[in-house]
Design a protein around this motif. Sequence first.
Motif, PDB file in Angstrom:
ATOM      1  N   SER A   9      67.733  52.911  84.231  1.00 26.07           N
ATOM      2  CA  SER A   9      67.315  52.234  85.462  1.00 26.07           C
ATOM      3  C   SER A   9      66.378  51.091  85.087  1.00 26.07           C
ATOM      4  O   SER A   9      66.154  50.813  83.903  1.00 26.07           O
ATOM      5  CB  SER A   9      66.617  53.223  86.410  1.00 26.07           C
ATOM      6  N   GLY A  10      65.855  50.431  86.095  1.00 25.33           N
ATOM      7  CA  GLY A  10      64.919  49.343  85.860  1.00 25.33           C
ATOM      8  C   GLY A  10      65.332  48.068  86.561  1.00 25.33           C
ATOM      9  O   GLY A  10      66.504  47.885  86.928  1.00 25.33           O
ATOM     10  N   THR A  11      64.394  47.160  86.729  1.00 29.71           N
ATOM     11  CA  THR A  11      64.656  45.914  87.453  1.00 29.71           C
ATOM     12  C   THR A  11      65.684  45.039  86.759  1.00 29.71           C
ATOM     13  O   THR A  11      66.349  44.222  87.405  1.00 29.71           O
ATOM     14  CB  THR A  11      63.353  45.117  87.622  1.00 29.71           C
ATOM     15  N   GLY A  12      65.830  45.199  85.442  1.00 25.43           N
ATOM     16  CA  GLY A  12      66.801  44.397  84.719  1.00 25.43           C
ATOM     17  C   GLY A  12      68.168  45.050  84.614  1.00 25.43           C
ATOM     18  O   GLY A  12      69.096  44.445  84.066  1.00 25.43           O
ATOM     19  N   PHE A  13      68.268  46.280  85.136  1.00 26.05           N
ATOM     20  CA  PHE A  13      69.514  47.040  85.005  1.00 26.05           C
ATOM     21  C   PHE A  13      70.101  47.433  86.365  1.00 26.05           C
ATOM     22  O   PHE A  13      71.311  47.392  86.569  1.00 26.05           O
ATOM     23  CB  PHE A  13      69.243  48.289  84.164  1.00 26.05           C
ATOM     24  N   ASP A  14      69.223  47.778  87.279  1.00 26.85           N
ATOM     25  CA  ASP A  14      69.686  48.211  88.600  1.00 26.85           C
ATOM     26  C   ASP A  14      70.411  47.082  89.315  1.00 26.85           C
ATOM     27  O   ASP A  14      70.086  45.897  89.139  1.00 26.85           O
ATOM     28  CB  ASP A  14      68.500  48.674  89.454  1.00 26.85           C
ATOM     29  N   ARG A  15      71.371  47.439  90.139  1.00 24.86           N
ATOM     30  CA  ARG A  15      72.090  46.455  90.957  1.00 24.86           C
ATOM     31  C   ARG A  15      71.747  46.695  92.416  1.00 24.86           C
ATOM     32  O   ARG A  15      71.691  47.850  92.861  1.00 24.86           O
ATOM     33  CB  ARG A  15      73.605  46.594  90.774  1.00 24.86           C
TER      34      ARG A  15
ATOM     35  N   TYR B 237      75.771  53.303  72.668  1.00 29.01           N
ATOM     36  CA  TYR B 237      75.964  53.051  74.096  1.00 29.01           C
ATOM     37  C   TYR B 237      75.738  51.566  74.349  1.00 29.01           C
ATOM     38  O   TYR B 237      75.008  50.901  73.606  1.00 29.01           O
ATOM     39  CB  TYR B 237      75.011  53.895  74.944  1.00 29.01           C
ATOM     40  N   GLN B 238      76.359  51.065  75.361  1.00 23.90           N
ATOM     41  CA  GLN B 238      76.292  49.629  75.664  1.00 23.90           C
ATOM     42  C   GLN B 238      75.946  49.439  77.130  1.00 23.90           C
ATOM     43  O   GLN B 238      76.397  50.186  77.996  1.00 23.90           O
ATOM     44  CB  GLN B 238      77.655  48.994  75.361  1.00 23.90           C
ATOM     45  N   PHE B 239      75.138  48.410  77.430  1.00 24.92           N
ATOM     46  CA  PHE B 239      74.836  48.088  78.830  1.00 24.92           C
ATOM     47  C   PHE B 239      74.617  46.586  78.964  1.00 24.92           C
ATOM     48  O   PHE B 239      74.344  45.895  77.978  1.00 24.92           O
ATOM     49  CB  PHE B 239      73.620  48.869  79.336  1.00 24.92           C
TER      50      PHE B 239
ATOM     51  N   SER C  23      80.004  52.546  77.716  1.00 21.93           N
ATOM     52  CA  SER C  23      79.295  51.708  78.690  1.00 21.93           C
ATOM     53  C   SER C  23      78.419  52.569  79.594  1.00 21.93           C
ATOM     54  O   SER C  23      78.851  53.634  80.064  1.00 21.93           O
ATOM     55  CB  SER C  23      80.292  50.916  79.535  1.00 21.93           C
ATOM     56  N   LEU C  24      77.222  52.115  79.834  1.00 20.02           N
ATOM     57  CA  LEU C  24      76.286  52.789  80.726  1.00 20.02           C
ATOM     58  C   LEU C  24      76.194  52.018  82.045  1.00 20.02           C
ATOM     59  O   LEU C  24      76.194  50.781  82.045  1.00 20.02           O
ATOM     60  CB  LEU C  24      74.904  52.884  80.081  1.00 20.02           C
ATOM     61  N   CYS C  25      76.116  52.744  83.135  1.00 17.59           N
ATOM     62  CA  CYS C  25      76.049  52.145  84.465  1.00 17.59           C
ATOM     63  C   CYS C  25      74.704  52.427  85.098  1.00 17.59           C
ATOM     64  O   CYS C  25      74.093  53.481  84.853  1.00 17.59           O
ATOM     65  CB  CYS C  25      77.161  52.697  85.352  1.00 17.59           C
TER      66      CYS C  25
ATOM     67  N   LEU D 157      71.549  61.512  79.769  1.00 21.78           N
ATOM     68  CA  LEU D 157      71.010  60.156  79.629  1.00 21.78           C
ATOM     69  C   LEU D 157      71.231  59.401  80.935  1.00 21.78           C
ATOM     70  O   LEU D 157      72.317  59.433  81.525  1.00 21.78           O
ATOM     71  CB  LEU D 157      71.733  59.446  78.488  1.00 21.78           C
ATOM     72  N   ILE D 158      70.183  58.706  81.392  1.00 25.61           N
ATOM     73  CA  ILE D 158      70.301  57.885  82.594  1.00 25.61           C
ATOM     74  C   ILE D 158      69.412  56.658  82.449  1.00 25.61           C
ATOM     75  O   ILE D 158      68.323  56.731  81.866  1.00 25.61           O
ATOM     76  CB  ILE D 158      69.927  58.692  83.863  1.00 25.61           C
TER      77      ILE D 158
END
Length: 429
Positions: A169-175, A71-73, A33-35, A166-167
């Motif tokens: 980000s983005g408007t659909g991923f960031d919290r 990887y999963q997100f 899982s990716l955060c 690996l990192i």
Amino acid sequence: MRFLAVKVLLISFLCAIEGFAQLANDACATATSLCPSVGVSGSNIGATAATCPTCEDNFTFCFSGTNSVWYQFNTNVTGGDVAFTFSNLNFNLQANRGNQLQATIVQAVVPCDAATYAMVSNCEAGSAGAFTISATGLPANTTYYLVVNGAKNGGATLPAEATFDLIGSGTGFDRPPAGLSIGGPTMTVCPQTPTSFTAYLVNCTDTSDFYWSVNGTLRAVTQSSLWLTSELQNGDVVSVVCSCFNICPDTLTYTYPAVSVDPLTVDAGPDLTVQAGGSVQLVGTSNGTDFMWNPTQTLNTPYAISTYATPEQTTVYTLTALNANCALSDEMTVFVSDNLTIPGSFSPNGDGHNDKWVIEGIEFYPDAQVVVYDRWGQKIADIAGYSLTKAWDGTNKGKPVSDGVYFYSLDLRLNNDTKPLKGSITVIR
């Protein structure tokens, strides 16, 4: 057979030193899982080929799925764009092995079912340096897979293997940052008074239990955001810890300013024992300004810090102290004893039976004192700490007294105001 065994051992050794053990995220079903905005160190060293029965690597986009890691997100509550950046690529430099990584983002209508895969991002067909995989307009609250493998570039027969950072980000991923605060008392608290604290959360879902501490020591765990306590002392510092999100949990801590507790104190004093019909003084201590004892029926001055009680039965007395802001109470018990049996006679004749004046129950009064007088009022015995071993044996200065009636005073010595019990005792020889 011996040659085969040596060959197997050699292969095992080479795999160990080169890191070829099967990776935890070698299969789609065990994807890591990716955060949001949390970097991870990744590797595809030792990833299995498509023959892996559960890997679900049998796909082809701009590269085939052999030797892939997964990887999963999940997209956030709004959805939108996502981007994953690969950097610090360090390749396994080996003859006939490629030196480029490949990657893309996959959506699976049926989780980890290769027949339902659809590519939703750009597809990196091979890069030896830093690169980015990005997707736009992804729907909210949806699971996606980022699949990575090594290329067989430049005529290599073995796929590239590398470690990487690996990192995402983005408007659909960031919290949005989750926040925690505490609502509590805004003025001085009365001692031993129930005081509530409430945890307030923002941008937090899947909330865990709340762990409440006072001065760093855990005091309570609550499922709700409300905690009630009556045990605060002046200057106590209350804090709470909880976590948000089942996937990629975020632990939050908040500390409330030191609590101000009114300095009012009250102590009703120790428990006391009085013989039935006797009175006893109740002595409380307090820094309050007004006082009241309850129940009042058996008290002579119930509104004083010190008073006298003449209870007919064992009674719990409550002392309440007040000041300009608060009221505080404490309890004590007066035990009324009727467990004394005082014989009216005894026979000190040396036959081993009833030779001493034994008072049953006297052991509950270790400080009791007995004084015996003759009919003319002369003291013939004075025994402090009266007990079975110190019971009067019918003598006066070591000599037997004559038969007849004598008089006694039994002081239980519970306090200075206990009245002695008086009566007569007959000596029969």
